[in-house]
Design an enzyme around this catalytic site. Structure first.
Site, PDB file in Angstrom:
ATOM      1  N   ARG A  26       0.746  -1.229   0.005  1.00  0.00           N
ATOM      2  CA  ARG A  26      -0.096   0.062   0.106  1.00  0.00           C
ATOM      3  C   ARG A  26       0.755   1.324   0.135  1.00  0.00           C
ATOM      4  O   ARG A  26       0.523   2.150  -0.649  1.00  0.00           O
ATOM      5  CB  ARG A  26      -1.058   0.160   1.221  1.00  0.00           C
ATOM      6  CG  ARG A  26      -2.085  -0.760   0.899  1.00  0.00           C
ATOM      7  CD  ARG A  26      -3.033  -0.719   2.061  1.00  0.00           C
ATOM      8  NE  ARG A  26      -4.150  -1.451   1.672  1.00  0.00           N
ATOM      9  CZ  ARG A  26      -4.637  -2.623   2.218  1.00  0.00           C
ATOM     10  NH1 ARG A  26      -3.494  -3.406   2.505  1.00  0.00           N
ATOM     11  NH2 ARG A  26      -5.615  -3.242   1.974  1.00  0.00           N
ATOM     12  N   ASN A  51     -16.430   6.231  15.842  1.00  0.00           N
ATOM     13  CA  ASN A  51     -17.765   6.588  15.932  1.00  0.00           C
ATOM     14  C   ASN A  51     -18.161   5.468  16.932  1.00  0.00           C
ATOM     15  O   ASN A  51     -17.693   4.273  17.116  1.00  0.00           O
ATOM     16  CB  ASN A  51     -18.658   6.267  14.822  1.00  0.00           C
ATOM     17  CG  ASN A  51     -19.962   7.321  14.944  1.00  0.00           C
ATOM     18  OD1 ASN A  51     -20.152   7.818  15.968  1.00  0.00           O
ATOM     19  ND2 ASN A  51     -20.875   6.912  13.897  1.00  0.00           N
ATOM     20  N   ARG A  81     -14.152   9.532   0.499  1.00  0.00           N
ATOM     21  CA  ARG A  81     -13.159   9.285  -0.437  1.00  0.00           C
ATOM     22  C   ARG A  81     -13.538   8.174  -1.777  1.00  0.00           C
ATOM     23  O   ARG A  81     -14.401   7.315  -1.614  1.00  0.00           O
ATOM     24  CB  ARG A  81     -12.198   8.145   0.258  1.00  0.00           C
ATOM     25  CG  ARG A  81     -10.683   8.181  -0.227  1.00  0.00           C
ATOM     26  CD  ARG A  81      -9.977   6.934   0.451  1.00  0.00           C
ATOM     27  NE  ARG A  81      -8.913   6.749  -0.425  1.00  0.00           N
ATOM     28  CZ  ARG A  81      -7.770   6.825  -0.342  1.00  0.00           C
ATOM     29  NH1 ARG A  81      -7.209   7.349   0.946  1.00  0.00           N
ATOM     30  NH2 ARG A  81      -6.806   6.257  -1.203  1.00  0.00           N
ATOM     31  N   LYS A 119     -24.334  10.843  20.479  1.00  0.00           N
ATOM     32  CA  LYS A 119     -24.322  10.445  18.993  1.00  0.00           C
ATOM     33  C   LYS A 119     -24.522   9.017  18.819  1.00  0.00           C
ATOM     34  O   LYS A 119     -25.403   8.737  17.841  1.00  0.00           O
ATOM     35  CB  LYS A 119     -22.720  10.708  18.659  1.00  0.00           C
ATOM     36  CG  LYS A 119     -22.777  10.788  17.088  1.00  0.00           C
ATOM     37  CD  LYS A 119     -21.581  11.486  16.505  1.00  0.00           C
ATOM     38  CE  LYS A 119     -21.703  11.534  14.975  1.00  0.00           C
ATOM     39  NZ  LYS A 119     -21.176  10.302  14.178  1.00  0.00           N
ATOM     40  N   ASN A 131     -32.911   9.225   5.214  1.00  0.00           N
ATOM     41  CA  ASN A 131     -33.127   9.823   6.613  1.00  0.00           C
ATOM     42  C   ASN A 131     -34.556  10.251   6.909  1.00  0.00           C
ATOM     43  O   ASN A 131     -35.374   9.978   7.765  1.00  0.00           O
ATOM     44  CB  ASN A 131     -32.034  10.609   7.328  1.00  0.00           C
ATOM     45  CG  ASN A 131     -30.843   9.988   7.440  1.00  0.00           C
ATOM     46  OD1 ASN A 131     -30.762   8.671   7.383  1.00  0.00           O
ATOM     47  ND2 ASN A 131     -29.749  10.828   7.866  1.00  0.00           N
ATOM     48  N   SER A 147     -24.683   6.634   7.266  1.00  0.00           N
ATOM     49  CA  SER A 147     -23.490   6.022   6.996  1.00  0.00           C
ATOM     50  C   SER A 147     -23.750   4.317   6.937  1.00  0.00           C
ATOM     51  O   SER A 147     -23.116   3.875   6.230  1.00  0.00           O
ATOM     52  CB  SER A 147     -22.464   6.266   8.019  1.00  0.00           C
ATOM     53  OG  SER A 147     -23.013   5.995   9.491  1.00  0.00           O
TER      54      SER A 147
HETATM   55  P1  NAD Z   1     -12.504   4.856   5.987  1.00  0.00           P
HETATM   56  O1  NAD Z   1     -13.099   3.691   6.086  1.00  0.00           O
HETATM   57  O2  NAD Z   1     -12.854   6.031   4.900  1.00  0.00           O
HETATM   58  O3  NAD Z   1     -11.042   5.071   6.520  1.00  0.00           O
HETATM   59  C1  NAD Z   1     -10.489   4.118   7.354  1.00  0.00           C
HETATM   60  C2  NAD Z   1      -9.038   3.986   6.920  1.00  0.00           C
HETATM   61  O4  NAD Z   1      -8.480   3.194   7.754  1.00  0.00           O
HETATM   62  C3  NAD Z   1      -9.104   2.909   5.582  1.00  0.00           C
HETATM   63  O5  NAD Z   1      -8.309   3.539   4.533  1.00  0.00           O
HETATM   64  C4  NAD Z   1      -8.480   1.698   6.147  1.00  0.00           C
HETATM   65  O6  NAD Z   1      -7.764   1.164   5.169  1.00  0.00           O
HETATM   66  C5  NAD Z   1      -7.529   2.193   7.124  1.00  0.00           C
HETATM   67  N1  NAD Z   1      -6.942   1.114   8.017  1.00  0.00           N
HETATM   68  C6  NAD Z   1      -7.800   0.337   8.819  1.00  0.00           C
HETATM   69  N2  NAD Z   1      -6.933  -0.359   9.593  1.00  0.00           N
HETATM   70  C7  NAD Z   1      -5.826  -0.209   9.452  1.00  0.00           C
HETATM   71  C8  NAD Z   1      -4.716  -0.544   9.919  1.00  0.00           C
HETATM   72  N3  NAD Z   1      -4.340  -1.375  10.877  1.00  0.00           N
HETATM   73  N4  NAD Z   1      -3.418   0.373   9.430  1.00  0.00           N
HETATM   74  C9  NAD Z   1      -3.518   1.204   8.397  1.00  0.00           C
HETATM   75  N5  NAD Z   1      -4.637   1.373   7.977  1.00  0.00           N
HETATM   76  C10 NAD Z   1      -5.866   1.035   8.350  1.00  0.00           C
HETATM   77  O7  NAD Z   1     -13.281   5.545   7.403  1.00  0.00           O
HETATM   78  P2  NAD Z   1     -13.874   7.000   7.772  1.00  0.00           P
HETATM   79  O8  NAD Z   1     -14.997   7.211   7.101  1.00  0.00           O
HETATM   80  O9  NAD Z   1     -12.745   7.825   7.695  1.00  0.00           O
HETATM   81  O10 NAD Z   1     -14.300   6.571   9.367  1.00  0.00           O
HETATM   82  C11 NAD Z   1     -13.373   6.553  10.456  1.00  0.00           C
HETATM   83  C12 NAD Z   1     -13.982   6.622  11.612  1.00  0.00           C
HETATM   84  O11 NAD Z   1     -14.692   8.170  11.566  1.00  0.00           O
HETATM   85  C13 NAD Z   1     -15.184   5.675  11.572  1.00  0.00           C
HETATM   86  O12 NAD Z   1     -15.597   5.218  13.152  1.00  0.00           O
HETATM   87  C14 NAD Z   1     -16.500   6.579  11.397  1.00  0.00           C
HETATM   88  O13 NAD Z   1     -17.733   6.247  11.649  1.00  0.00           O
HETATM   89  C15 NAD Z   1     -16.118   8.163  12.012  1.00  0.00           C
HETATM   90  N6  NAD Z   1     -16.702   9.077  11.286  1.00  0.00           N
HETATM   91  C16 NAD Z   1     -16.594   9.070   9.980  1.00  0.00           C
HETATM   92  C17 NAD Z   1     -17.077  10.265   9.331  1.00  0.00           C
HETATM   93  C18 NAD Z   1     -17.020  10.504   7.808  1.00  0.00           C
HETATM   94  O14 NAD Z   1     -17.825  11.319   7.193  1.00  0.00           O
HETATM   95  N7  NAD Z   1     -16.200   9.636   6.822  1.00  0.00           N
HETATM   96  C19 NAD Z   1     -17.978  11.208   9.971  1.00  0.00           C
HETATM   97  C20 NAD Z   1     -18.044  11.077  11.514  1.00  0.00           C
HETATM   98  C21 NAD Z   1     -17.184  10.052  11.750  1.00  0.00           C
HETATM   99  O1  KPL Z   2     -24.467  10.311  11.827  1.00  0.00           O
HETATM  100  C1  KPL Z   2     -25.316  10.025  11.034  1.00  0.00           C
HETATM  101  C2  KPL Z   2     -24.862   8.764  10.316  1.00  0.00           C
HETATM  102  O2  KPL Z   2     -25.335   8.607   9.238  1.00  0.00           O
HETATM  103  O3  KPL Z   2     -24.258   7.966  10.752  1.00  0.00           O
HETATM  104  C3  KPL Z   2     -26.642  10.754  11.121  1.00  0.00           C
HETATM  105  C4  KPL Z   2     -26.513  11.741  10.066  1.00  0.00           C
HETATM  106  C5  KPL Z   2     -26.679  11.359  12.451  1.00  0.00           C
HETATM  107  C6  KPL Z   2     -27.716   9.884  10.798  1.00  0.00           C
HETATM  108  O4  KPL Z   2     -27.543   9.395   9.564  1.00  0.00           O
END
Ligand code: NAD
Ligand code: KPL
Length: 298
Positions: free
Chosen positions: A36, A104, A132, A181, A199, A249
């Site tokens: 990677r 989360n 992404r 949350k 939603n 999500s």
């Molecule tokens: P994602 O899947 O886009 O990114 C996670 C990354 O971590 C991936 O690229 C994966 O390959 C990498 N990964 C996992 N294990 C690994 C390891 N051992 N070594 C190296 N890389 C590793 O996830 P995300 O959407 O960025 O979400 C991350 C956290 O943030 C989650 O818990 C999600 O619920 C929370 N979150 C995300 C958003 C959002 O909009 N994306 C918003 C709020 C909260």
């Molecule tokens: O956080 C959310 C999710 O999608 O994970 C909201 C916007 C609260 C519910 O859809």
């Protein structure tokens, strides 16, 4: 000025890494393996799209087993990947290292903190949005907030987040934020998966949502989280209205064939209910139906 190591060059990790780099802070990405790292290096870095603005960030990347010690780590993977990632990085963390946990739900933060007793693990609750693309570009999806904190005084490195224009609020009540949350996600996300809907369509299932909110409030009270319980029902309806055209999500994960974080949301809630000898029939039935749906892969 800290040197930030970011594990998880996915949606949120990429967003944080680019903003820290934009503020001219040293940032290193931690990727799963050398294949990677090689493929990322060939691609030349991360691209962040923020509104009309697009910029490329050729950030250095290395594997988790690289030798350099780590003092400031952002763990930006999904909740189910957090513990193995933390365990793999433990030998590189200096005593007192700062570890920001972006996951989360609840459960993974406690597991990581137990696995890293010599680090200062700080949970973050984020309402920011990022995604992404298949080509790897990260798009910032609207504004949001990050709450982070612990019982100690705000640390000096918060200046880095400020300098990087990462929106945040330091709070000692981070557990309340995470519970709140979690409760909102439990009231909305599983139902959207079962109904296969945006939603906003939950407005046609008002009794189901209200019933879940009632049980979630009971649970929050039992878990000594009265502030997280206060006005939960109203907040859930506000979130449903303000995200009416969005797909949760969890539904997005299911549709993309990705693993969900349900064990750290509904699963965690029901474990806590069990620990408090609470019978929550609507949440239990929801979890059973969701598990059956996820097992069937539809
Ligand atoms: P994602 O899947 O886009 O990114 C996670 C990354 O971590 C991936 O690229 C994966 O390959 C990498 N990964 C996992 N294990 C690994 C390891 N051992 N070594 C190296 N890389 C590793 O996830 P995300 O959407 O960025 O979400 C991350 C956290 O943030 C989650 O818990 C999600 O619920 C929370 N979150 C995300 C958003 C959002 O909009 N994306 C918003 C709020 C909260
Ligand atoms: O956080 C959310 C999710 O999608 O994970 C909201 C916007 C609260 C519910 O859809």
């Amino acid at each position: 000025m800290a040197h930030w190591h970011v594990l998880g060059a996915g949606s949120l990790g990429g967003l944080w890494a680019c903003r820290l780099a934009q503020a001219k802070l040293p940032v290193t990405l931690l990727l799963r393996d050398s294949a990677r790292v090689a493929s990322y290096t060939r691609g030349g870095g991360l691209t962040l799209i923020d509104g009309a603005h697009q910029q490329h960030w050729p950030l250095p990347a290395e594997t988790l087993t690289a030798p350099e010690p780590i003092a400031h780590l952002l763990l930006a993977c999904k909740a189910y990947d957090a513990l193995p990632a933390a365990q793999a990085l433990a030998p590189r963390l200096v005593p007192g290292a700062v570890v920001l946990l972006l996951q989360n739900g609840l459960g993974s933060q406690q597991a990581v903190a137990q696995a890293l007793p010599h680090a200062r693990c700080i949970a973050v609750s984020s309402t920011e949005g990022a995604w992404r693309s298949a080509q790897g570009a990260i798009t910032r999806a609207g504004a949001g907030q990050n709450w982070l904190g612990d019982a100690a005084a705000p640390p000096a490195w918060l200046a880095d987040l400020r300098q990087a224009h990462i929106p945040f609020e330091w709070t000692a009540a981070i557990e309340m934020r995470l519970w709140r949350k979690l409760a909102i996600n439990c009231a909305i996300n599983p139902l959207t998966v079962l109904l296969g809907c945006a939603n906003g369509e939950l407005a046609q299932h008002r009794d189901a949502v209200d019933g879940l909110c009632q049980e979630l409030s009971t649970l929050l009270q039992a878990c000594n989280q009265p502030d997280a319980a206060a006005g939960l029902n109203e907040t859930v309806w506000q979130v449903i209205a303000s995200t009416a055209s969005n797909y949760s999500s969890m539904l997005q994960d299911v549709r993309a064939g990705r693993r969900t974080e349900v064990d750290y949301l509904l699963g965690y809630a029901l474990n806590q209910a069990h620990a408090h000898s609470l019978h929550l029939p609507a949440l239990e039935a929801l979890a059973k139906r969701l598990a059956a749906r996820l097992a069937a892969g539809v």
